[in-house]
Motif scaffolding. Structure first.
Motif, mmCIF file in Angstrom:
data_model
loop_
_atom_site.group_PDB
_atom_site.id
_atom_site.type_symbol
_atom_site.label_atom_id
_atom_site.label_comp_id
_atom_site.label_asym_id
_atom_site.label_seq_id
_atom_site.Cartn_x
_atom_site.Cartn_y
_atom_site.Cartn_z
ATOM 1 N N HIS A 42 -16.307 -7.464 8.095
ATOM 2 C CA HIS A 42 -15.698 -7.332 9.026
ATOM 3 C C HIS A 42 -15.460 -6.344 9.230
ATOM 4 N N PRO A 43 -16.489 -5.529 10.137
ATOM 5 C CA PRO A 43 -15.852 -3.855 10.921
ATOM 6 C C PRO A 43 -15.035 -4.600 12.037
ATOM 7 N N GLU A 44 -14.791 -4.940 12.560
ATOM 8 C CA GLU A 44 -13.889 -5.215 13.422
ATOM 9 C C GLU A 44 -12.101 -5.440 13.428
ATOM 10 N N ASP A 45 -11.911 -5.965 11.790
ATOM 11 C CA ASP A 45 -10.863 -5.754 11.091
ATOM 12 C C ASP A 45 -10.201 -4.185 11.395
ATOM 13 N N PRO A 46 -9.027 -4.238 12.043
ATOM 14 C CA PRO A 46 -8.056 -2.889 12.355
ATOM 15 C C PRO A 46 -7.159 -2.787 11.114
ATOM 16 N N TYR A 47 -7.717 -3.399 9.744
ATOM 17 C CA TYR A 47 -6.717 -2.637 8.367
ATOM 18 C C TYR A 47 -7.489 -2.893 7.805
ATOM 19 N N ARG A 48 -8.813 -2.038 7.971
ATOM 20 C CA ARG A 48 -9.882 -1.844 7.490
ATOM 21 C C ARG A 48 -9.615 -0.333 6.529
ATOM 22 N N SER A 49 -8.822 0.138 6.416
ATOM 23 C CA SER A 49 -8.326 1.306 6.606
ATOM 24 C C SER A 49 -7.273 1.034 5.195
ATOM 25 N N ALA A 50 -6.578 0.329 5.644
ATOM 26 C CA ALA A 50 -5.793 -0.177 4.824
ATOM 27 C C ALA A 50 -6.031 -0.924 3.420
ATOM 28 N N TYR A 51 -7.390 -1.380 3.481
ATOM 29 C CA TYR A 51 -7.810 -2.421 2.656
ATOM 30 C C TYR A 51 -8.717 -1.285 1.441
ATOM 31 N N LEU A 52 -9.208 -0.363 1.964
ATOM 32 C CA LEU A 52 -9.935 1.045 1.487
ATOM 33 C C LEU A 52 -8.868 1.694 0.632
ATOM 34 N N VAL A 53 -7.694 1.849 1.805
ATOM 35 C CA VAL A 53 -6.590 2.906 0.845
ATOM 36 C C VAL A 53 -6.039 1.654 -0.717
ATOM 37 N N THR A 54 -6.258 1.115 -0.705
ATOM 38 C CA THR A 54 -6.016 -0.069 -1.703
ATOM 39 C C THR A 54 -7.045 0.030 -2.416
ATOM 40 N N VAL A 55 -8.078 -0.352 -2.101
ATOM 41 C CA VAL A 55 -9.681 0.418 -3.504
ATOM 42 C C VAL A 55 -9.193 1.662 -3.662
ATOM 43 N N ALA A 56 -9.137 2.720 -3.078
ATOM 44 C CA ALA A 56 -8.876 3.811 -3.681
ATOM 45 C C ALA A 56 -7.858 4.305 -4.741
ATOM 46 N N GLU A 61 -5.403 4.077 -9.862
ATOM 47 C CA GLU A 61 -4.834 3.162 -11.238
ATOM 48 C C GLU A 61 -5.678 2.910 -12.842
ATOM 49 N N ASP A 62 -6.482 2.881 -12.935
ATOM 50 C CA ASP A 62 -7.519 1.902 -13.806
ATOM 51 C C ASP A 62 -8.287 3.855 -14.539
ATOM 52 N N GLY A 63 -7.881 4.928 -13.369
ATOM 53 C CA GLY A 63 -8.134 6.560 -14.466
ATOM 54 C C GLY A 63 -9.890 6.566 -13.691
ATOM 55 N N GLN A 64 -10.000 6.772 -12.549
ATOM 56 C CA GLN A 64 -11.469 5.625 -11.461
ATOM 57 C C GLN A 64 -11.371 7.701 -10.538
ATOM 58 N N GLU A 65 -10.895 9.157 -11.354
ATOM 59 C CA GLU A 65 -10.124 9.140 -10.041
ATOM 60 C C GLU A 65 -11.668 9.391 -9.231
ATOM 61 N N GLN A 66 -13.209 9.804 -9.944
ATOM 62 C CA GLN A 66 -13.917 10.048 -9.101
ATOM 63 C C GLN A 66 -14.324 9.483 -7.824
ATOM 64 N N LEU A 67 -14.316 7.833 -8.035
ATOM 65 C CA LEU A 67 -14.453 7.084 -7.016
ATOM 66 C C LEU A 67 -13.151 6.806 -6.144
ATOM 67 N N ALA A 68 -11.749 6.769 -6.627
ATOM 68 C CA ALA A 68 -11.328 6.972 -6.087
ATOM 69 C C ALA A 68 -11.222 8.225 -4.305
ATOM 70 N N VAL A 69 -11.450 9.524 -5.855
ATOM 71 C CA VAL A 69 -11.726 9.963 -4.198
ATOM 72 C C VAL A 69 -12.884 10.112 -3.399
ATOM 73 N N HIS A 70 -13.488 9.093 -4.074
ATOM 74 C CA HIS A 70 -14.791 9.099 -2.325
ATOM 75 C C HIS A 70 -14.134 8.341 -1.586
ATOM 76 N N TYR A 71 -13.021 7.114 -1.814
ATOM 77 C CA TYR A 71 -12.757 6.379 -1.064
ATOM 78 C C TYR A 71 -11.444 6.490 0.158
ATOM 79 N N TYR A 72 -10.936 7.817 -0.615
ATOM 80 C CA TYR A 72 -9.833 8.414 -0.557
ATOM 81 C C TYR A 72 -10.129 9.401 1.419
#
Length: 199
Positions: A42-56, A61-72
């Protein structure tokens, strides 16, 4: 337009609730997979930034800092900014990145914080940290320039450095002082000292 935003808001609430349910069920991996796939489909969804911040945040929270950094970074560089509860997601990403990412990128992050969000951040602290980041990279003139701006920013407290203003003022004075006593080469200095002693 109003009906379209209402539908999008309901969609956001639904997607967010599904993600929260997965997370509460101890399925952080499923939550992240669900959200990243949703964003991809859903690339047209205006909330995709919020979803990806949730992923980061979930990776963090799970201690996977490098993956968090990638998503931020991904949100910051490739997604539109979005305000959630009155705060910019890009600002949130930058604040997390200066905490998590390696110091080589700190100059980039502090500059962006200062340029894009000067009224939402503690400008003095960020200018002080920018200066120190420049110094770590050997960018002395840029560091002293940032220190000069720090002295003119609204007063702040620098944690761990109670005399920051005095120290910075002294460093700037020294930097701007006449240094004809300095020699580029140690051998030249030794020869001049020998000559002075022998005369």
């Amino acid at each position: 337009v109003g009906a379209e935003m209402c539908i999008r808001d309901r969609s956001y609430a639904l997607v967010s609730e599904i993600a929260r349910t997965l997370r509460r069920g101890g399925e952080g991996g499923l939550e992240r997979t669900y959200l990243t796939q949703y964003v991809q489909l859903h690339p047209e969804d205006p909330y995709r930034s919020a979803y990806l911040v949730t992923v980061a945040d979930s990776y963090l929270e799970d201690g996977q800092e490098q993956l968090a950094v990638h998503y931020y970074r991904r949100v910051l560089r490739s997604q539109p900014d979005l305000f959630v509860i009155g705060k910019s997601l890009h600002l949130q990403c930058l604040e997390r990145l200066v905490e998590l990412d390696d110091s080589v990128r700190h100059v980039e992050y502090y500059r962006e914080l200062i340029e894009r969000f000067p009224t939402e951040i503690d400008l003095g602290i960020n200018l002080y940290r920018l200066a120190n980041s420049y110094f770590q990279q050997g960018e002395w003139e840029l560091g002293f320039d940032a220190y000069g701006k720090f002295l003119h920013a609204p007063p702040t407290d620098i944690l761990g450095t109670p005399n920051a203003y005095r120290q910075v003022t002294e460093l700037i004075r020294f930097h701007q002082s006449d240094k004809d006593w300095v020699r580029e080469d140690l051998l030249i200095l030794v020869e001049e000292i020998r000559t002075a002693i022998n005369n």
